[in-house]
Design a protein around this motif. Structure first.
Motif, short mmCIF file in Angstrom:
data_model
loop_
_atom_site.label_atom_id
_atom_site.label_comp_id
_atom_site.label_asym_id
_atom_site.label_seq_id
_atom_site.Cartn_x
_atom_site.Cartn_y
_atom_site.Cartn_z
N PRO A 172 -2.03 4.59 2.22
CA PRO A 172 -3.42 5.03 2.01
C PRO A 172 -4.44 4.27 2.86
O PRO A 172 -4.43 3.04 2.92
CB PRO A 172 -3.64 4.77 0.52
N SER A 173 -5.34 5.04 3.49
CA SER A 173 -6.43 4.47 4.26
C SER A 173 -7.48 5.55 4.49
O SER A 173 -7.14 6.66 4.90
CB SER A 173 -5.93 3.95 5.61
N PRO A 174 -8.75 5.23 4.24
CA PRO A 174 -9.81 6.22 4.49
C PRO A 174 -10.02 6.48 5.96
O PRO A 174 -10.70 7.44 6.35
CB PRO A 174 -11.04 5.55 3.85
N ARG A 175 -9.44 5.63 6.82
CA ARG A 175 -9.61 5.79 8.27
C ARG A 175 -8.60 6.75 8.89
O ARG A 175 -8.70 7.08 10.07
CB ARG A 175 -9.53 4.43 8.97
N LEU A 235 -2.23 13.92 -2.42
CA LEU A 235 -3.14 13.27 -1.49
C LEU A 235 -4.59 13.53 -1.89
O LEU A 235 -5.41 12.60 -1.95
CB LEU A 235 -2.87 13.76 -0.08
N CYS A 236 -4.92 14.79 -2.17
CA CYS A 236 -6.29 15.15 -2.55
C CYS A 236 -6.70 14.44 -3.84
O CYS A 236 -7.84 13.97 -3.97
CB CYS A 236 -6.41 16.66 -2.72
N ARG A 237 -5.79 14.35 -4.79
CA ARG A 237 -6.11 13.71 -6.06
C ARG A 237 -6.35 12.21 -5.90
O ARG A 237 -7.03 11.59 -6.74
CB ARG A 237 -4.97 13.95 -7.06
N GLY A 290 0.79 -1.22 0.00
CA GLY A 290 0.00 0.00 0.00
C GLY A 290 0.82 1.27 0.00
O GLY A 290 0.27 2.36 -0.19
N PHE A 291 2.14 1.16 0.21
CA PHE A 291 2.99 2.36 0.22
C PHE A 291 2.75 3.20 -1.03
O PHE A 291 2.64 2.67 -2.14
CB PHE A 291 4.45 1.94 0.28
#
Length: 212
Positions: free
Chosen positions: A133-136, A180-182, A119-120
């Protein structure tokens, strides 16, 4: 694998350290020393029959399998722990910060360790900023909440709100924030402005509309 092949494989691995299990598998396949899946655990067991002991140690953590020089096992574990701690507290991190925290003047080594985790993802590779990355992640939640509440804003204004009170060394450059936003499905970036996607904006309006 014949003993002679094991010796060659171990010698080749020693030249590539540190390396993830996937990187080692690709290296051995290119060298013709492996034709199927490669397991570092199996290589460790096979090394018992080699002419010389393995010069590497294998670190296993959730989402991470990496071989490092035997003498750097402890510091590699420390780097991984510090990276996870930074993700929990801040959501992102810089390689230079990990070097400082680990008291290690070896950015390439630190980069190899953190990039081996599943995931890096780079946020600003030139400056060494990355995340898992993680939505949490609290940073993501705060970011999406601010953008949704304002309907859109400049990246500079967003950074000022998000990183107010953060240690200066942990405030990322705008390029990292833009990346990050993209990467977030509910946001869209246009130039230096970030806003909710059309679908996200519609959902927000539906939720706030008065009910009959």
């Amino acid at each position: 694998m014949p003993t002679s092949s094991i010796d060659r494989a171990l010698a080749l691995i020693a030249q590539r350290l540190p390396a993830s299990e996937g990187e080692i598998a690709r290296t051995l396949k290119v060298a013709g020393l492996a034709h199927g899946p490669v397991s570092l655990a199996q290589l460790e067991r096979a090394a018992r029959f080699a002419a010389r002991p393995a010069s590497f140690a294998v670190i296993r953590r959730p989402g991470l399998v990496i071989a490092v020089p035997s003498g750097k096992r402890v510091v590699a574990q420390l780097v991984h722990t510090l990276a996870l701690r930074a993700m929990r507290r801040f959501g992102l991190c810089a390689v230079t910060h990990l070097c400082f925290e680990a008291r290690l003047d070896d950015a390439p080594f630190v980069t190899c360790v953190v990039s081996a985790k599943v995931g890096f993802s780079w946020l600003d590779r030139a400056r060494g900023w990355f995340w898992f990355p993680s939505p949490r992640v609290r940073l993501v939640q705060n970011l999406e909440r601010i953008v949704a509440a304002t309907g859109g804003m400049s990246l500079r204004a967003l950074a000022d709100m998000l990183f107010r009170g953060w240690p200066p060394a942990l405030v990322p450059p705008l390029r990292a924030l833009r990346t990050l936003c993209r990467s977030l499905p509910h946001l869209e970036v246009s130039g230096s402005t970030v806003a909710p996607t059309c679908a996200s904006a519609s959902t927000s309006l539906d939720q706030t509309a008065p009910r009959d």
